[in-house]
Motif scaffolding. Structure first.
Motif, mmCIF file in Angstrom:
data_model
loop_
_atom_site.group_PDB
_atom_site.id
_atom_site.type_symbol
_atom_site.label_atom_id
_atom_site.label_comp_id
_atom_site.label_asym_id
_atom_site.label_seq_id
_atom_site.Cartn_x
_atom_site.Cartn_y
_atom_site.Cartn_z
ATOM 1 N N GLU A 448 0.724 -0.988 -0.144
ATOM 2 C CA GLU A 448 0.048 -0.235 0.105
ATOM 3 C C GLU A 448 0.772 1.263 0.026
ATOM 4 O O GLU A 448 1.660 1.339 0.788
ATOM 5 N N GLY A 452 -3.064 4.497 0.524
ATOM 6 C CA GLY A 452 -3.767 3.240 0.703
ATOM 7 C C GLY A 452 -4.038 2.575 -0.499
ATOM 8 O O GLY A 452 -4.643 1.413 -0.458
ATOM 9 N N LEU A 453 -3.549 2.740 -1.594
ATOM 10 C CA LEU A 453 -3.671 1.975 -2.829
ATOM 11 C C LEU A 453 -2.467 1.182 -3.044
ATOM 12 O O LEU A 453 -1.385 1.260 -2.576
ATOM 13 N N THR A 454 -2.754 -0.177 -3.623
ATOM 14 C CA THR A 454 -2.200 -1.054 -3.853
ATOM 15 C C THR A 454 -1.297 -0.810 -5.234
ATOM 16 O O THR A 454 -1.659 -0.374 -5.945
#
Length: 519
Positions: A448, A452-454
């Motif tokens: 992340e 909070g994005l992969t």
């Protein structure tokens, strides 16, 4: 093809080879075991187990290094109708205690070097053993144990095989246990016969003139086929090696007195060998073909191997549940970077999250149907129901299929990453990184970012003496893959965590990124 109502796999192999009793079946670090000696010793072992009070269908733990005593123990157990539970030699006493209790083993066949660990496991499990035979004891025998040779010498060969059916339980193999407790995978007397008829003979084309050598040990499904089922089904000779299959140990066998013609390995091993300064010259070996399984083989690696040795690597995928390979490239029909086409006799489906087949070119969950499917996971109905579904086996792998019917690996179901709403295959990124001349190995996971994005993170092992920066590697991948696939984060490491089979444990790398959750 069909099997008779009465079928004992050990007796089947013995009967096939009675006309070549003097020929070498196995060559290990101690010497040669002929086909005649293999049968006699196995039948003595069968009699010894029964004399010790082990009964038909009882389980016996088989914890042995790869020597001639391993096939003697395995086939002798089958001949008696006893069920050998072949286990990894690299585990802990706690692991063996679980396996002893889970299998309710009534006996154990163990190498002397591993006997102390097994005794500790037995004490932890509380499992009483009727028979404990120790091969090549390293010191004093444990209480109640018999020395392997003495146990065999004390019994005449068992006159007749147990009258088993093709569907009777023959042996167990435990899953690697990389996620949760290992599962006892139950196979029948008919299952190894099917793998030989569908894969060993028609795909590998093994003959009695071959000398087979497998880096994968006999306790793995892959190794069991490579070093027992397939060669013994055609009367070939097998080299066994008790030590770890390091590059130097492997090269020693490749260039020794009994030069193998067929070698069975895994991508990690092939990469290590190609990077070794001791890589033998093409003229020093007799390899006509190599096989790879365990995880997908990068095309670049296979091409470099062929350029050096003039020898193809036949990549395929199998599983403990299916016993051996069910999708494979073939000699003369190899598409590097793919796993090939389905082995005849197996049906393959790729299904989406809705359970329906996915269109050509799309990634789906891999399901297999075939005659070598395991019966179940022992005493584990929940996991059995999850994996074995109305005749189909869910592998846990993600694959895509092209218009020509070739299958390409896209990672494990729990390793697939969604980046910007699009699935990314960790293996595709890893394979691209490994094309860089400074990279030995790579493993990719999801990480992340600040939002909070992969995004993708790569752990990279550089080749000895080689240097490359993370920015250079990012640019290298961007030039070859869609921009969203390049690794946003790169960490250089000395080695990657792996299972005993050489598979990269990406979940260990994920745990490193989330220490508070791992704790």
């Amino acid at each position: 093809m069909s099997l008779p109502a009465q079928f004992n796999f050990a007796e089947h192999l013995f009967a096939l080879n009675r006309g070549r009793a003097q020929k070498a079946a196995y060559v290990d670090d101690r010497g040669t075991l002929s086909y005649g000696q293999l049968e006699e010793r196995a039948r003595r072992l069968a009699a010894a187990l029964l004399a010790a009070g082990v009964k038909r269908e009882d389980r016996v733990l088989l914890l042995m290094l790869d020597t001639g005593d391993w096939p003697v123990s395995f086939l002798g157990s089958l001949y008696a109708g006893v069920v050998p539970v072949a286990v990894n030699t690299l585990l802990t006493a706690d692991d063996y205690a679980y396996m002893l209790a889970n299998s309710e083993a009534k006996g154990a066949l163990v190498s002397g070097a591993l006997a102390e660990t097994l005794v500790r496991a037995q004490r932890k499990s509380g499992q009483a053993l009727q028979a404990l035979f120790v091969s090549q004891p390293a010191g004093e025998l444990p209480e109640g144990a018999q020395e392997f040779e003495a146990a065999l010498a004390a019994q005449p060969p068992l006159a007749e095989p147990a009258p088993t059916a093709p569907t009777d339980h023959a042996f167990w193999l435990y899953s690697s246990g990389s996620t949760g407790k290992p599962k006892g995978t139950v196979h029948t007397h008919g299952n190894p016969w099917w793998t030989a008829e569908l894969y060993g003979k028609p795909v590998l084309g093994l003959t009695e003139n071959d000398v087979c050598f497998s880096a994968a040990k006999l306790y793995f499904a892959y190794g069991l086929g490579n070093a027992l089922t397939f060669p013994l089904s055609v009367g070939a000779t097998v080299l066994l090696m008790a030590e770890r299959p390091t590059p130097d140990a492997t090269f020693k066998r490749w260039t020794g007195e009994h030069k193998p013609t067929v070698f069975f390995g895994a991508p990690t091993g092939f990469a290590g060998m190609l990077a070794s300064p001791n890589l033998p010259a093409r003229e020093a070996v007799s390899l006509r073909m190599c096989s790879s399984a365990g995880e997908a083989l990068p095309g670049e690696l296979a091409q470099r191997f062929k350029q050096h040795f003039g020898c193809e690597i036949i990549d395929g995928i199998g599983s403990t549940e299916m016993l051996h390979i069910f999708i494979s490239n073939r000699p003369g029909d190899i598409r590097y970077g793919t796993t090939g086409r389905p082995v005849e006799g197996y049906e393959i489906e790729l299904r989406g999250e809705d359970g329906r087949p996915v269109p050509v070119g799309e990634v789906g969950d891999l399901y297999i149907k075939g005659p070598s499917t395991a019966v179940m996971y022992w005493n584990n109905p929940e996991k059995s129901a999850e994996t074995f579904r109305e005749g189909w086996t869910k592998s846990g792998d993600k694959y895509s299929r092209d218009a020509d019917g070739y299958y390409t690996y896209a990672g494990r179901s729990d390793d697939m990453l969604k980046v910007s709403g699009i699935y990314v295959s960790p293996f595709e990124v890893e394979a691209t990184l490994m094309q860089h001349p400074a990279v030995l190995e790579a493993a990719v996971i999801g990480k992340e970012d600040a939002d909070g994005l992969t995004k993708t993170k790569a752990f990279v092992v550089r080749k000895a003496g080689q240097q490359v920066t993370d920015e250079e590697l990012k640019a290298f991948v961007k030039e070859r893959l869609a921009p969203y696939k390049y690794p946003r984060f790169i960490e250089f490491v000395d080695e990657l965590p792996k299972t005993a089979t050489g598979k990269i444990q990406r979940f260990r790398l994920r745990e490193r990124e989330m220490p508070e959750k791992a704790a």
